[in-house]
Every structure is written in C-alpha cells, then in structure tokens.
Design a protein around this motif. Structure first.
Motif, PDB file in Angstrom:
ATOM      1  N   THR A 160       0.830  -1.214   0.000  1.00 38.91           N
ATOM      2  CA  THR A 160       0.000   0.000   0.000  1.00 38.91           C
ATOM      3  C   THR A 160       0.862   1.261   0.000  1.00 38.91           C
ATOM      4  N   LYS A 183      -2.768   4.231  -3.188  1.00 40.90           N
ATOM      5  CA  LYS A 183      -2.698   3.161  -4.185  1.00 40.90           C
ATOM      6  C   LYS A 183      -2.542   1.838  -3.430  1.00 40.90           C
ATOM      7  N   LYS A 239      -2.755  -2.614  -3.598  1.00 42.95           N
ATOM      8  CA  LYS A 239      -2.922  -3.888  -4.296  1.00 42.95           C
ATOM      9  C   LYS A 239      -3.153  -4.958  -3.233  1.00 42.95           C
ATOM     10  N   THR A 290      -7.716 -10.793  -6.961  1.00 44.55           N
ATOM     11  CA  THR A 290      -6.772  -9.668  -6.947  1.00 44.55           C
ATOM     12  C   THR A 290      -7.564  -8.370  -6.998  1.00 44.55           C
ATOM     13  N   TYR A 348      -7.192  -4.023  -6.909  1.00 47.80           N
ATOM     14  CA  TYR A 348      -6.395  -2.794  -6.932  1.00 47.80           C
ATOM     15  C   TYR A 348      -7.329  -1.652  -6.576  1.00 47.80           C
ATOM     16  N   GLN A 391      -7.180   2.920  -6.327  1.00 47.44           N
ATOM     17  CA  GLN A 391      -6.374   4.139  -6.371  1.00 47.44           C
ATOM     18  C   GLN A 391      -7.292   5.354  -6.411  1.00 47.44           C
ATOM     19  N   GLN A 424     -11.971   1.105  -7.410  1.00 52.77           N
ATOM     20  CA  GLN A 424     -11.531  -0.235  -7.048  1.00 52.77           C
ATOM     21  C   GLN A 424     -11.690  -1.166  -8.256  1.00 52.77           C
ATOM     22  N   ILE A 469      -1.311  -0.871 -12.132  1.00 49.33           N
ATOM     23  CA  ILE A 469      -2.624  -1.500 -12.337  1.00 49.33           C
ATOM     24  C   ILE A 469      -2.691  -1.924 -13.809  1.00 49.33           C
TER      25      ILE A 469
END
Length: 296
Positions: free
Chosen positions: A48, A54, A56, A75, A77, A79, A87, A252
């Motif tokens: 993070t 941001k 993951k 998974t 991500y 941001q 998201q 990403i």
C-alpha cells in the motif's frame, strides 16, 4: 508491563506513520477427523501507498485435505483518480471496476488492522529476540480480553455459528463471551522501532468461545455426530509488515483500467459487483471459510 506496553504502542504508531509498506495478513486453521485432515489458509498480500493512495491486495484461499486441494485467488487494486476512489477486482476470469469509499479501503490499511488487535491489548512483557524479515526483533507477549476480544472474534467471522439466532440471544452470548479468559497476543519490534509482526493463537480462544456459547444456550452447539467428528487442532492469525516507506511498486494492469464500470449497475446482485465486494474484508471471510470447511 508499563514500559513494554509503551514500546509496543510506539512501534504501532511508527507503522501507522509509514508512507508505504508491504503487509501480509494470514488466518490459518487445521481440522482433523478420524480419517482425514483439512487445512484452510486465507492470505492477503498487501502493498500500500498512502499519498497518493494506491493499494494492491492478492487474496488467496488455500484448502488442502489429503490429496485434494482447492485454491482461489482474488486480486484487487484501488487508487485515487481525481476526487474519486476506484476499485478494480478479478477472480482470474474477468475484471470488475467500481467507485468505492474511504471506509471500504480502510479495511486494507495494515496499520488500522494492527490497531484493531493491539489498541486494547496490554500487559506486554519482553520475551527474547527472534529474526523477522532477516533482521533481529524483540518479541513481546501480552493479552487481550473482554469486549475487544469479542469484537475481533466477530469481525473475523468466528461468531458465524450464532448469526441465525435471535438478536436477544446473540446479545446475551456476546455479553457472556466478554468474561472468557484472555487471549495471548505476541508482537515483534525491530531495531528501528517498527512493529514487524503480530501473532495470535486462536485455538484456546475458540475452544473457550464454544464452551461459553454452549453454557449460555444450556446445550452443546454441535447438533449432529457427523459435525462433532471434525476437531479444530490449530488456528492462528498472523500479520507481518516490511519495506516501510519503500513498498513494492506495482502498476494496475491495462485490462483492469479498461474494465466496464459497474458503479451504477444497480444492486441486482450481479456477479461482477459481488466479485469486488468479496474482497472488502478478507479477515471476515477467513473465519466463515473455516467454519464452512469444518462442517463439510
């Protein structure tokens, strides 16, 4: 305890103050029955960055029983894009994209997660040194009890078994659980003063919890012989943090950024929106998974 409590509190604040970090959160359980064993591990790998935000999260569920294995990876991500928090999530088959909130993303904040375990823990005592992340760290052992312990059981899905009961019964059970014995919690603090690892052995806690629930209800919660043949033999919550202010960089993927935006797709329970929601609280999923796996 006083000085050690202060050391642990200061080490937690250092983690919370880091501009970026890599964290791993793991909830593992093992069950045995007469003819087989089952291990269930939920692991979240979590780099993070705070500013700009941001995140993951690789959320991995592993189940192993004899020769049989089951593995699922989601998974996620997230941001900041302009003023919006966005998201992206995939289970490997397709990507889903949607706007999210700070509240949802806070569940991926390693410092906040550590706080939920440690804010009310106390009585820490120095317990030797060990190597964590290839460096020497001082080990401290403390305890957690009362409502904070019950809240942790609840947020990790361990109270799933009482969720179908009436609200009055649930309240009574949770209140009675506050009097169960304290749980031991262990942390490791490195030479730079960062809290680099936390571990909580849940086996005794879960056994105490089940005994307490049985007592409150006046009968055992295991209703069939079939269920009671599966015995929980280990259950641990672990968390480690590393690479403070130097988290592992990531991009990403383009296919995530180009995914269909499901923010306004309505709440008809479409598979895609569920996919994103699934990752909202891995910790919660773990206890629930443990329970369902044991029952199978």
């Amino acid at each position: 305890g006083g000085n050690a409590d202060e050391t642990v509190a200061a080490a937690l604040e250092k983690v919370k103050g880091a501009s970026s970090m890599d964290a791993v959160i793991e909830i593992a359980a093992e069950y045995t029955s007469e003819d087989q064993s089952l291990s269930v591990t939920n692991r979240m790998n979590l780099p993070t960055f705070q500013d700009p935000l941001k995140i993951k999260a690789d959320v991995v569920l592993d189940m192993v029983s004899g020769e049989d294995t089951y593995n699922q990876t989601i998974t996620m991500y997230a941001q900041k894009e302009g003023e919006e928090l966005v998201q992206y999530a995939t289970d490997g088959s397709y990507w889903a994209k949607q706007a999210t909130t700070r509240e949802v993303l806070d569940t991926y904040n390693a410092g906040d997660t550590l706080s939920t375990y440690l804010a009310q823990a106390s009585g820490f005592k120095k317990n030797g040194t060990e190597t964590v992340n290839d460096a020497e760290a001082v080990k401290y052992t403390g305890s957690l009890s009362g409502k904070p312990l019950v809240d942790i059981l609840d947020s990790n899905g361990y109270l799933e078994s009482i969720s179908s009961m009436s609200e009055d019964q649930q309240t009574k059970i949770k209140t009675n659980l506050e009097s169960m014995p304290a749980a031991e919690i262990t942390v490791w603090v490195d030479q730079e003063g960062y809290l680099v690892k936390m571990e909580m052995d849940m086996l005794k806690v879960i056994n105490n919890m089940e005994a307490n629930i049985d007592e409150t209800l006046g009968h055992p919660t295991t209703s069939t012989d079939e269920e009671s043949t599966s015995e929980l033999v280990s259950s641990v919550i672990r968390m480690s943090c590393s690479n403070f202010d130097a988290a592992t960089e990531f991009e990403i993927p383009a296919e995530a950024l180009e995914a269909e935006d499901l923010t306004n797709a309505g709440t008809d329970g479409t598979q895609s929106t569920d996919n994103t929601q699934d990752t909202d609280n891995t910790q919660g999923a773990a206890g629930a998974e443990d329970g369902s796996a044991a029952a199978e």
